[in-house]
Design a protein around this motif. Structure first.
Motif, short mmCIF file in Angstrom:
data_model
loop_
_atom_site.label_atom_id
_atom_site.label_comp_id
_atom_site.label_asym_id
_atom_site.label_seq_id
_atom_site.Cartn_x
_atom_site.Cartn_y
_atom_site.Cartn_z
N PHE A 24 -4.12 9.11 -2.19
CA PHE A 24 -3.05 8.40 -1.48
C PHE A 24 -2.46 9.28 -0.37
CE2 PHE A 24 -2.56 5.55 -5.29
CZ PHE A 24 -2.74 4.36 -4.61
N LYS A 75 -0.43 7.39 2.56
CA LYS A 75 0.17 6.21 1.94
C LYS A 75 1.45 6.54 1.15
CE LYS A 75 -3.22 3.67 3.42
NZ LYS A 75 -3.01 2.78 4.57
N HIS A 87 0.83 -1.21 0.00
CA HIS A 87 0.00 0.00 0.00
C HIS A 87 0.86 1.26 0.00
CE1 HIS A 87 0.89 -0.91 4.17
NE2 HIS A 87 0.56 0.32 4.53
N LEU A 88 2.00 1.21 0.71
CA LEU A 88 2.91 2.36 0.70
C LEU A 88 3.68 2.44 -0.62
CD1 LEU A 88 4.38 2.28 4.33
CD2 LEU A 88 2.94 4.06 3.33
#
Length: 250
Positions: free
Chosen positions: A193, A198, A41-42
């Motif tokens: 994001f 993120k 996700h990062l």
């Protein structure tokens, strides 16, 4: 730490150079972040951050060279932006399995079609904007913006192909116009994001710097060498996207 920065900077530079020419840079930059251990996700958010800066740089360089057709893309930009926001929102609640299979077929068709039609995109045959084609272009911008926010792989290839097949641009002009829309969809996705925290700036900032430099090299090569350089790289990246999707499916 330093080795990780070296890896993502080197691969980011190469990814941005390729992406500026014919799209598909995400096939290189995203795995680079995953390889050094960044959580998925990062990695997605960090990659969007770096790719957004690179696509902005490519868009500006292409625009300064006169390769971007603003009378067309100015209409497509808002549709791309809205599509990308809807795509990111949708991916939170809809499975991407079906889309994965559908895109595999489509990207293979694009790659094979381009190989078989040797003169496709080698000359700029664009004449004027026709209302029906402008509407179709805005529709494609909305759909591909949604796709980029929802899933992503092959967006650059589809954008380039749509500009060539629908409007008659050559590969260089199609790549220039697609890069502007790609930046818009990247930016729209980046907003969400960033809002959700993120982005890993420790890696994102050095990767962004290297990708800016790579995009500058790729853009200048595309402008100088023309369709003769862009087309074979476009075909290669399209088929690599297909290979990646096949590997994921298996």
């Amino acid at each position: 730490m330093w080795l990780n920065l070296l890896i993502i900077s080197a691969l980011g530079f190469f990814a941005a150079a390729v992406d500026a020419i014919a799209g598909g840079g995400g096939l290189i930059s995203l795995p680079a972040l995953l390889v050094i251990g960044v959580p998925p996700h990062l990695a997605l958010g960090t990659n969007k951050f770096a790719a957004c800066t690179a696509s902005l740089n490519s868009s500006i360089t292409f625009a300064r060279s006169g390769k971007v057709h603003f009378p067309l893309v100015k209409w497509q930009i808002p549709f791309t932006f809205i599509g990308a926001l809807l795509g990111v929102w949708a991916v939170l609640s809809v499975s991407s399995q079906f889309l994965n299979k559908a895109v595999l077929v489509l990207v293979l068709i694009v790659g094979i079609y381009t190989i078989l039609h040797k003169n496709l995109g080698m000359e700029n045959k664009f004449q004027q904007l026709i209302p029906a084609k402008l509407i179709a272009g805005c529709f494609f911008a909305l759909v591909l913006g949604f796709y980029d926010g929802f899933f992503g792989p092959g967006t650059g290839s589809f954008l380039i192909f749509s500009f060539i097949s629908l409007f008659g641009f050559d590969f260089v002009a199609a790549s220039a116009n697609s890069k502007v829309l790609n930046f818009v969809s990247n930016f729209a996705s980046l907003i969400l994001f960033a809002w959700n925290g993120k982005i890993l700036f420790l890696y994102g900032i050095p990767m962004a710097i290297s990708m800016i430099l790579g995009s500058l090299l790729g853009t200048k090569l595309a402008i100088r060498r023309g369709a003769a350089l862009v087309k074979p790289i476009f075909i290669t990246m399209s088929l690599l996207v297909a290979v990646k999707l096949i590997a994921q499916y298996l």
